[in-house]
Design a protein around this motif. Structure first.
Motif, PDB file in Angstrom:
ATOM      1  N   ASN A  15       0.836  -1.203   0.000  1.00  0.00           N
ATOM      2  CA  ASN A  15       0.000   0.000   0.000  1.00  0.00           C
ATOM      3  C   ASN A  15       0.869   1.251   0.000  1.00  0.00           C
ATOM      4  OD1 ASN A  15       0.525   0.633   2.901  1.00  0.00           O
ATOM      5  ND2 ASN A  15      -0.733  -1.192   3.253  1.00  0.00           N
ATOM      6  N   ASP A  44      -4.286   3.889  -3.081  1.00  0.00           N
ATOM      7  CA  ASP A  44      -5.021   4.380  -1.913  1.00  0.00           C
ATOM      8  C   ASP A  44      -4.839   5.887  -1.863  1.00  0.00           C
ATOM      9  OD1 ASP A  44      -2.633   5.026  -0.424  1.00  0.00           O
ATOM     10  OD2 ASP A  44      -2.503   2.977   0.301  1.00  0.00           O
ATOM     11  N   ASP A  63      -3.531  -8.455  -3.551  1.00  0.00           N
ATOM     12  CA  ASP A  63      -3.902  -8.665  -2.153  1.00  0.00           C
ATOM     13  C   ASP A  63      -2.785  -9.452  -1.490  1.00  0.00           C
ATOM     14  OD1 ASP A  63      -4.930  -9.346   0.292  1.00  0.00           O
ATOM     15  OD2 ASP A  63      -6.761 -10.278  -0.473  1.00  0.00           O
ATOM     16  N   ARG A  65      -2.707 -10.941   1.189  1.00  0.00           N
ATOM     17  CA  ARG A  65      -3.159 -12.121   1.934  1.00  0.00           C
ATOM     18  C   ARG A  65      -3.781 -13.190   1.032  1.00  0.00           C
ATOM     19  NH1 ARG A  65      -4.582  -7.822   5.119  1.00  0.00           N
ATOM     20  NH2 ARG A  65      -6.728  -7.841   4.401  1.00  0.00           N
ATOM     21  N   ARG A 203      -3.067  -1.686  14.209  1.00  0.00           N
ATOM     22  CA  ARG A 203      -4.057  -2.325  13.351  1.00  0.00           C
ATOM     23  C   ARG A 203      -4.968  -3.161  14.259  1.00  0.00           C
ATOM     24  NH1 ARG A 203      -0.018  -5.730  10.103  1.00  0.00           N
ATOM     25  NH2 ARG A 203      -1.814  -6.524   8.952  1.00  0.00           N
ATOM     26  N   LEU A 205      -6.058  -6.019  15.044  1.00  0.00           N
ATOM     27  CA  LEU A 205      -5.850  -7.461  14.947  1.00  0.00           C
ATOM     28  C   LEU A 205      -5.785  -8.041  16.361  1.00  0.00           C
ATOM     29  CD1 LEU A 205      -3.040  -7.619  12.214  1.00  0.00           C
ATOM     30  CD2 LEU A 205      -5.513  -7.733  11.882  1.00  0.00           C
ATOM     31  N   GLU A 235      -9.344  -0.674  10.920  1.00  0.00           N
ATOM     32  CA  GLU A 235      -9.911  -2.014  10.883  1.00  0.00           C
ATOM     33  C   GLU A 235      -9.436  -2.748   9.635  1.00  0.00           C
ATOM     34  OE1 GLU A 235     -14.155  -2.186  11.958  1.00  0.00           O
ATOM     35  OE2 GLU A 235     -14.003  -0.028  12.355  1.00  0.00           O
ATOM     36  N   GLU A 236      -9.230  -4.061   9.756  1.00  0.00           N
ATOM     37  CA  GLU A 236      -8.866  -4.904   8.613  1.00  0.00           C
ATOM     38  C   GLU A 236      -9.898  -6.016   8.520  1.00  0.00           C
ATOM     39  OE1 GLU A 236      -5.004  -5.680   7.430  1.00  0.00           O
ATOM     40  OE2 GLU A 236      -4.070  -4.288   8.824  1.00  0.00           O
ATOM     41  N   HIS A 238     -11.134  -8.095   6.441  1.00  0.00           N
ATOM     42  CA  HIS A 238     -10.981  -9.418   5.811  1.00  0.00           C
ATOM     43  C   HIS A 238      -9.743 -10.170   6.289  1.00  0.00           C
ATOM     44  CE1 HIS A 238     -14.309  -8.264   3.322  1.00  0.00           C
ATOM     45  NE2 HIS A 238     -13.657  -7.195   2.901  1.00  0.00           N
ATOM     46  N   HIS A 239      -9.039  -9.622   7.260  1.00  0.00           N
ATOM     47  CA  HIS A 239      -7.851 -10.302   7.786  1.00  0.00           C
ATOM     48  C   HIS A 239      -8.306 -11.454   8.686  1.00  0.00           C
ATOM     49  CE1 HIS A 239      -3.989 -10.996   9.710  1.00  0.00           C
ATOM     50  NE2 HIS A 239      -3.428 -10.107   8.900  1.00  0.00           N
ATOM     51  N   ALA A 242      -8.542 -10.500  12.344  1.00  0.00           N
ATOM     52  CA  ALA A 242      -9.205  -9.225  12.645  1.00  0.00           C
ATOM     53  C   ALA A 242     -10.052  -9.303  13.910  1.00  0.00           C
ATOM     54  CB  ALA A 242     -10.080  -8.807  11.468  1.00  0.00           C
TER      55      ALA A 242
END
Length: 377
Positions: A15, A44, A63, A65, A203, A205, A235-236, A238-239, A242
């Motif tokens: 990013n 971004d 992505d 991940r 983050r 997590l 916030e993440e 789709h991690h 998360a």
């Protein structure tokens, strides 16, 4: 630092935000030296900041991940195409996908590159199938790297002992550095009386220790301590690690945490905090948030995890707590709450001295220019 030849130096990451926030001082030093800088990352809102600083940006969607091999092949081919088209003189890669597929692409074109392993992250926390795949990919890719940089000795030891990379290529940096002029203690503090404030920035997590922070606050509130406990960060969704939004709402509803959202500039939050909390058990490199907080003369409580303990001298600049243990974290928070203000202030001052001495961005800029000098010789 002048050079006979203006180089095109590429930074490739997952990013633009991280390139701008963690490496803009390095980039500015390169631009001031007459080099050109190309940033390659997904799009971004930080692209405009990089372009305003003098960089060129190319957007590529990927992505970090994703485990889709076709998507990874597409990333490798796209990076190879871009490298062949623009012919950078030197490429710096960050995080897993660029480190693997970017290093392969640069190697195929015989372009010097540095893989910067900013932390082992989620994949290395579980020895599952994905871990074995990633380890094998790293091992293949890093043969092509000019150098491989780590932010702490333990991460470097893992890659060396598991024969992912030869020790001859390894360099351990003191984190990614922090601009201690930018992150400096506020000139004046409000004389308005206010509750003691703990602050955590990360983050969102699970392995950053947010639930541990919430539970520690619960323990202290049941002992009738009065304080504010603030959390900031993005916030993440789709991690796999998360924090669930429902958990965040629950902690807020119980009065354990105040979530202030994401802060593009954390200094206003740091300037009104009394102690910084970071009970991470994530595979950190050297957390930037710890360096920023200490640079602003905040005492810090963090875990005895790799990467974290490098930034705190226990009982001198803050406290080290046991990873994943809310009772031990609560004990350290209680010690801070009971400490005379002058003692806390001294802790903060010692913390800034440590950061200026060991982690100032000037040390990291010198490492980048050292590689540039090597390839121009």
């Amino acid at each position: 630092m002048e050079h006979d030849k203006s180089l095109l130096i590429a930074f490739v990451s997952n990013n633009a935000w991280s390139v701008y926030n963690f490496r803009i001082d390095v980039i500015r030093s390169m631009l001031e030296s007459g080099h050109r800088v190309l940033v390659i990352s997904p799009a971004d809102e930080y692209i405009s900041f990089l372009e305003d600083a003098g960089c060129r940006h190319i957007s590529i969607p990927f992505d970090n991940r994703s485990t889709n091999p076709l998507a990874d092949l597409k990333l490798f081919l796209r990076l190879k195409q871009l490298y062949a088209l623009h012919r950078p003189d030197l490429i710096f890669h960050y995080v897993a996908k660029p480190n693997i597929y970017g290093t392969m692409a640069a190697g195929a074109l015989k372009i010097p590159s540095v893989a910067v392993v900013t932390g082992l992250g989620y994949v290395f926390s579980k020895h599952n199938l994905l871990y074995h795949i990633v380890r094998r990919l790293y091992r293949h890719a890093l043969r092509k790297a000019t150098e491989v940089w780590f932010l702490n000795n333990e991460d470097a030891r893992v890659f060396s002992s598991e024969k992912i990379v030869s020790i001859e290529k390894i360099k351990v940096l003191p984190g990614e550095g922090v601009n201690t002029g930018f992150f400096s203690p506020p000139a004046s503090l409000s004389l308005q009386p206010r509750p003691f404030r703990f602050l955590m920035a990360c983050r969102l997590l699970k392995s950053k220790g947010i639930a541990v922070y919430a539970d520690a606050c619960r323990i202290l509130r049941r002992k009738h301590y009065h304080f504010e406990s603030v959390l900031i960060g993005f916030e993440e969704a789709h991690h796999p690690d998360a924090i669930a939004p429902a958990d965040l709402k629950k902690w807020e509803g119980e009065g354990l945490l105040q979530y202030h959202g994401f802060a593009s500039d954390v200094r206003p939050e740091l300037s009104v905090a009394d102690c910084f909390i970071f009970p991470s058990y994530y595979n950190e490199g050297v957390p930037r948030s710890l360096m920023e907080a200490a640079s602003m003369e905040l005492p810090v409580i963090t875990s005895r995890s790799r990467g974290c303990r490098e930034v705190v001298l226990d009982q001198i600049t803050g406290f080290l707590c046991l990873p994943g243990d809310p009772f031990d974290l609560a004990d350290k928070m209680e010690q801070i709450l009971q400490m005379p203000e002058a003692s806390r202030k001294l802790m903060g001052q010692k913390g800034r001295e440590l950061v200026v001495s060991n982690f100032d961005i000037s040390k990291i800029i010198a490492e980048y220019h050292s590689v540039i000098n090597t390839i121009t010789q």
